[in-house]
Design a protein around this motif. Structure first.
Motif, PDB file in Angstrom:
ATOM      1  N   PHE A   1       0.827  -1.204   0.000  1.00  0.00           N
ATOM      2  CA  PHE A   1       0.000   0.000   0.000  1.00  0.00           C
ATOM      3  C   PHE A   1       0.865   1.259   0.000  1.00  0.00           C
ATOM      4  CE2 PHE A   1      -3.917  -2.138   2.163  1.00  0.00           C
ATOM      5  CZ  PHE A   1      -4.194  -2.778   0.972  1.00  0.00           C
ATOM      6  N   ARG A   2       1.996   1.219   0.694  1.00  0.00           N
ATOM      7  CA  ARG A   2       2.905   2.374   0.704  1.00  0.00           C
ATOM      8  C   ARG A   2       3.490   2.625  -0.680  1.00  0.00           C
ATOM      9  NH1 ARG A   2       6.006   0.916   6.374  1.00  0.00           N
ATOM     10  NH2 ARG A   2       4.471   1.890   7.777  1.00  0.00           N
ATOM     11  N   GLN A   3       3.793   1.538  -1.399  1.00  0.00           N
ATOM     12  CA  GLN A   3       4.279   1.697  -2.772  1.00  0.00           C
ATOM     13  C   GLN A   3       3.235   2.397  -3.640  1.00  0.00           C
ATOM     14  OE1 GLN A   3       6.118  -1.790  -4.700  1.00  0.00           O
ATOM     15  NE2 GLN A   3       6.250  -2.736  -2.685  1.00  0.00           N
ATOM     16  N   LEU A   4       1.988   2.017  -3.482  1.00  0.00           N
ATOM     17  CA  LEU A   4       0.923   2.650  -4.259  1.00  0.00           C
ATOM     18  C   LEU A   4       0.788   4.125  -3.892  1.00  0.00           C
ATOM     19  CD1 LEU A   4      -1.840  -0.125  -4.110  1.00  0.00           C
ATOM     20  CD2 LEU A   4      -0.217   0.332  -5.962  1.00  0.00           C
ATOM     21  N   ARG A   5       0.886   4.434  -2.611  1.00  0.00           N
ATOM     22  CA  ARG A   5       0.789   5.833  -2.170  1.00  0.00           C
ATOM     23  C   ARG A   5       1.878   6.685  -2.801  1.00  0.00           C
ATOM     24  NH1 ARG A   5       0.968   6.038   4.161  1.00  0.00           N
ATOM     25  NH2 ARG A   5       1.036   8.271   3.701  1.00  0.00           N
ATOM     26  N   GLY A   6       3.066   6.092  -2.994  1.00  0.00           N
ATOM     27  CA  GLY A   6       4.194   6.852  -3.518  1.00  0.00           C
ATOM     28  C   GLY A   6       4.261   6.930  -5.028  1.00  0.00           C
ATOM     29  N   ALA A   7       3.342   6.279  -5.733  1.00  0.00           N
ATOM     30  CA  ALA A   7       3.351   6.317  -7.199  1.00  0.00           C
ATOM     31  C   ALA A   7       3.087   7.739  -7.688  1.00  0.00           C
ATOM     32  CB  ALA A   7       2.302   5.369  -7.752  1.00  0.00           C
ATOM     33  N   PRO A   8       3.852   8.223  -8.696  1.00  0.00           N
ATOM     34  CA  PRO A   8       3.691   9.598  -9.180  1.00  0.00           C
ATOM     35  C   PRO A   8       2.265   9.941  -9.594  1.00  0.00           C
ATOM     36  CG  PRO A   8       5.680   8.611 -10.091  1.00  0.00           C
ATOM     37  CD  PRO A   8       4.951   7.521  -9.381  1.00  0.00           C
ATOM     38  N   ALA A   9       1.571   8.993 -10.211  1.00  0.00           N
ATOM     39  CA  ALA A   9       0.216   9.279 -10.703  1.00  0.00           C
ATOM     40  C   ALA A   9      -0.798   9.409  -9.577  1.00  0.00           C
ATOM     41  CB  ALA A   9      -0.233   8.182 -11.671  1.00  0.00           C
ATOM     42  N   MET A  10      -0.437   8.990  -8.381  1.00  0.00           N
ATOM     43  CA  MET A  10      -1.384   9.039  -7.279  1.00  0.00           C
ATOM     44  C   MET A  10      -1.434  10.406  -6.616  1.00  0.00           C
ATOM     45  SD  MET A  10      -2.960   6.221  -7.170  1.00  0.00           S
ATOM     46  CE  MET A  10      -3.751   6.454  -5.591  1.00  0.00           C
ATOM     47  N   GLY A  11      -0.295  11.121  -6.603  1.00  0.00           N
ATOM     48  CA  GLY A  11      -0.272  12.397  -5.903  1.00  0.00           C
ATOM     49  C   GLY A  11      -0.597  12.180  -4.435  1.00  0.00           C
ATOM     50  N   SER A  12      -1.463  13.011  -3.908  1.00  0.00           N
ATOM     51  CA  SER A  12      -1.892  12.867  -2.511  1.00  0.00           C
ATOM     52  C   SER A  12      -3.359  12.471  -2.417  1.00  0.00           C
ATOM     53  CB  SER A  12      -1.670  14.189  -1.764  1.00  0.00           C
ATOM     54  OG  SER A  12      -2.392  15.244  -2.396  1.00  0.00           O
ATOM     55  N   GLN A  13      -3.917  11.961  -3.516  1.00  0.00           N
ATOM     56  CA  GLN A  13      -5.333  11.641  -3.546  1.00  0.00           C
ATOM     57  C   GLN A  13      -5.628  10.261  -2.945  1.00  0.00           C
ATOM     58  OE1 GLN A  13      -7.518  12.465  -7.137  1.00  0.00           O
ATOM     59  NE2 GLN A  13      -5.901  13.802  -7.909  1.00  0.00           N
ATOM     60  N   ARG A  14      -6.801  10.163  -2.365  1.00  0.00           N
ATOM     61  CA  ARG A  14      -7.280   8.887  -1.865  1.00  0.00           C
ATOM     62  C   ARG A  14      -7.882   8.071  -3.015  1.00  0.00           C
ATOM     63  NH1 ARG A  14      -8.512   8.853   3.782  1.00  0.00           N
ATOM     64  NH2 ARG A  14      -8.187  10.883   4.762  1.00  0.00           N
ATOM     65  N   VAL A  15      -8.007   6.767  -2.790  1.00  0.00           N
ATOM     66  CA  VAL A  15      -8.798   5.954  -3.709  1.00  0.00           C
ATOM     67  C   VAL A  15     -10.257   6.034  -3.258  1.00  0.00           C
ATOM     68  CG1 VAL A  15      -6.877   4.427  -4.245  1.00  0.00           C
ATOM     69  CG2 VAL A  15      -8.422   3.843  -2.358  1.00  0.00           C
ATOM     70  N   ASP A  16     -11.164   5.672  -4.150  1.00  0.00           N
ATOM     71  CA  ASP A  16     -12.590   5.753  -3.844  1.00  0.00           C
ATOM     72  C   ASP A  16     -13.172   4.424  -3.367  1.00  0.00           C
ATOM     73  OD1 ASP A  16     -13.196   8.573  -4.834  1.00  0.00           O
ATOM     74  OD2 ASP A  16     -12.208   7.688  -6.582  1.00  0.00           O
ATOM     75  N   SER A  17     -12.455   3.333  -3.626  1.00  0.00           N
ATOM     76  CA  SER A  17     -12.928   2.024  -3.189  1.00  0.00           C
ATOM     77  C   SER A  17     -11.762   1.056  -3.133  1.00  0.00           C
ATOM     78  CB  SER A  17     -14.018   1.488  -4.134  1.00  0.00           C
ATOM     79  OG  SER A  17     -13.513   1.356  -5.452  1.00  0.00           O
ATOM     80  N   VAL A  18     -11.938  -0.015  -2.373  1.00  0.00           N
ATOM     81  CA  VAL A  18     -10.937  -1.081  -2.257  1.00  0.00           C
ATOM     82  C   VAL A  18     -11.627  -2.397  -2.570  1.00  0.00           C
ATOM     83  CG1 VAL A  18      -9.295  -2.265  -0.774  1.00  0.00           C
ATOM     84  CG2 VAL A  18      -9.670   0.193  -0.492  1.00  0.00           C
ATOM     85  N   LEU A  19     -11.018  -3.183  -3.464  1.00  0.00           N
ATOM     86  CA  LEU A  19     -11.553  -4.487  -3.822  1.00  0.00           C
ATOM     87  C   LEU A  19     -10.485  -5.538  -3.546  1.00  0.00           C
ATOM     88  CD1 LEU A  19     -12.576  -2.247  -6.130  1.00  0.00           C
ATOM     89  CD2 LEU A  19     -13.897  -4.205  -6.864  1.00  0.00           C
ATOM     90  N   ALA A  20     -10.822  -6.515  -2.704  1.00  0.00           N
ATOM     91  CA  ALA A  20      -9.879  -7.544  -2.292  1.00  0.00           C
ATOM     92  C   ALA A  20     -10.231  -8.876  -2.942  1.00  0.00           C
ATOM     93  CB  ALA A  20      -9.881  -7.691  -0.771  1.00  0.00           C
ATOM     94  N   CYS A  21      -9.211  -9.622  -3.339  1.00  0.00           N
ATOM     95  CA  CYS A  21      -9.396 -10.928  -3.987  1.00  0.00           C
ATOM     96  C   CYS A  21      -9.458 -12.065  -2.982  1.00  0.00           C
ATOM     97  CB  CYS A  21      -8.241 -11.173  -4.966  1.00  0.00           C
ATOM     98  SG  CYS A  21      -8.110  -9.953  -6.278  1.00  0.00           S
ATOM     99  N   GLN A  22      -9.683 -11.735  -1.705  1.00  0.00           N
ATOM    100  CA  GLN A  22      -9.521 -12.717  -0.631  1.00  0.00           C
ATOM    101  C   GLN A  22     -10.777 -13.531  -0.344  1.00  0.00           C
ATOM    102  OE1 GLN A  22      -6.372 -11.502  -1.292  1.00  0.00           O
ATOM    103  NE2 GLN A  22      -6.188 -12.832   0.492  1.00  0.00           N
ATOM    104  N   PRO A  23     -10.596 -14.726   0.264  1.00  0.00           N
ATOM    105  CA  PRO A  23     -11.728 -15.472   0.813  1.00  0.00           C
ATOM    106  C   PRO A  23     -12.268 -14.722   2.031  1.00  0.00           C
ATOM    107  CG  PRO A  23      -9.751 -16.838   0.648  1.00  0.00           C
ATOM    108  CD  PRO A  23      -9.332 -15.432   0.442  1.00  0.00           C
ATOM    109  N   GLY A  24     -13.265 -15.289   2.685  1.00  0.00           N
ATOM    110  CA  GLY A  24     -13.903 -14.575   3.784  1.00  0.00           C
ATOM    111  C   GLY A  24     -13.321 -14.830   5.160  1.00  0.00           C
ATOM    112  N   GLU A  25     -12.189 -15.478   5.265  1.00  0.00           N
ATOM    113  CA  GLU A  25     -11.636 -15.816   6.576  1.00  0.00           C
ATOM    114  C   GLU A  25     -11.174 -14.572   7.338  1.00  0.00           C
ATOM    115  OE1 GLU A  25      -9.647 -19.947   4.969  1.00  0.00           O
ATOM    116  OE2 GLU A  25      -9.266 -17.974   4.101  1.00  0.00           O
ATOM    117  N   SER A  26     -11.216 -14.665   8.668  1.00  0.00           N
ATOM    118  CA  SER A  26     -10.871 -13.517   9.507  1.00  0.00           C
ATOM    119  C   SER A  26      -9.399 -13.133   9.382  1.00  0.00           C
ATOM    120  CB  SER A  26     -11.215 -13.815  10.970  1.00  0.00           C
ATOM    121  OG  SER A  26     -10.501 -14.959  11.433  1.00  0.00           O
ATOM    122  N   PHE A  27      -8.534 -14.090   9.013  1.00  0.00           N
ATOM    123  CA  PHE A  27      -7.115 -13.768   8.830  1.00  0.00           C
ATOM    124  C   PHE A  27      -6.952 -12.607   7.863  1.00  0.00           C
ATOM    125  CE2 PHE A  27      -3.138 -14.049   6.517  1.00  0.00           C
ATOM    126  CZ  PHE A  27      -2.187 -14.326   7.495  1.00  0.00           C
TER     127      PHE A  27
END
Length: 288
Positions: A182-208
């Protein structure tokens, strides 16, 4: 059907959506970057048989550029490789990036049951086996602008990482790998200081996985949506393994009717049981 047979069927169906692009006369074969299951999770996959069957769908218009056996991270590893080759000119102006996986065959189900990983009376925090396949065509900006096909989004940032305390070790998650991604994504030049609008995870539903995300989220709060919009593949698709990546990308590129009226940035990520992690941020334009 075996795991390989199911993956062939899924992959063929998904490739049929894009075979029209490969039928253009005079066009050189398009390189394929393919995400595959990680070793040790589910039944063994006959890779040569799978690749041969998938390439046959394109009838010579597609050539294998790389395979990435990263499980849920594999699609993102393939995406980074394609992006690198497009930028450096090692490939043509376009590339096909995809992933395919299935955990619904008999051998994979028995393997999950033997480890008590599936959802059931003995493990109420388990996963539901799933399967999926998908492909996305990526292009250099110049090629996208001159194409007759409408671009659905733009790849703003990519990142890869490794978790030192992965799910497979059966120890509590410290989320150090996902935090760094996530820190790498924050530091990408195209990101600037903007937030993302949504997060999509490829994970199963386990609490881990929810614990992993929560810790990485808190350490990168400046990147995250406010209020949080978070979608997990396992809630609707089960555990699709490597196949979840392109499906969740589709969910980001085709948002809800309300979201279609505004430009948005979606963060997608996948963490494999063995610790490999991949992520990207995709920007979409409003639909008039």
């Amino acid at each position: 059907m075996s795991r390989t047979d199911r993956m062939i069927a899924l992959g063929r169906e998904a490739l049929l959506e894009v075979t029209g692009f490969f039928s253009e006369e005079g066009m050189k074969p398009v390189p394929l970057y393919l995400g595959l299951p990680e070793a040790g999770v589910g039944a063994a996959v006959k890779r040569d048989e799978l690749i041969k069957a998938l390439l046959a769908v394109a009838r010579g218009r597609l050539e294998l550029a790389g395979m990435y056996e990263g499980g849920r991270a594999g699609f993102f590893e393939a995406l980074v490789a394609a992006q690198t080759d497009l930028r450096t000119g090692r490939s043509g102006p376009v590339a096909l990036v995809g992933a395919v996986d299935s955990l619904c065959d008999g051998m994979s189900l028995r393997a999950l049951a033997a480890k008590q990983l599936h959802l059931g009376a003995l493990n109420p925090d388990g996963r539901i086996p799933g399967e999926a396949a998908g492909f996305v065509l990526v292009a250099r900006p110049a090629a996208a602008r001159t194409s007759s096909r409408e671009a659905l989004g733009v790849l703003l940032a990519t990142a890869l990482g490794e978790e030192s305390r992965p799910f497979a070790r059966a120890v509590p998650s410290m989320a150090e790998g996902l935090t760094q991604v996530f820190r790498q994504l924050r530091g990408a030049p195209a990101m600037g200081s903007q937030r993302v609008d949504s997060v999509l995870a490829c994970q199963p539903g386990e609490s881990f996985w929810s614990t992993e995300f929560s810790r990485a989220y808190l350490r990168n709060a400046a990147l995250m949506p406010e209020p949080l919009r978070f979608q997990v593949a396992g809630e609707g698709l089960g555990d699709c393994g490597g196949g979840a990546g392109p499906v969740m990308l589709g969910a980001a590129l085709f948002p809800s009717a309300r979201q279609q009226r505004e430009a948005s940035r979606a963060l997608l990520y996948g963490s494999a049981d063995g610790g490999r992690i991949g992520a990207c941020v995709v920007g979409t334009s409003p639909v008039s």
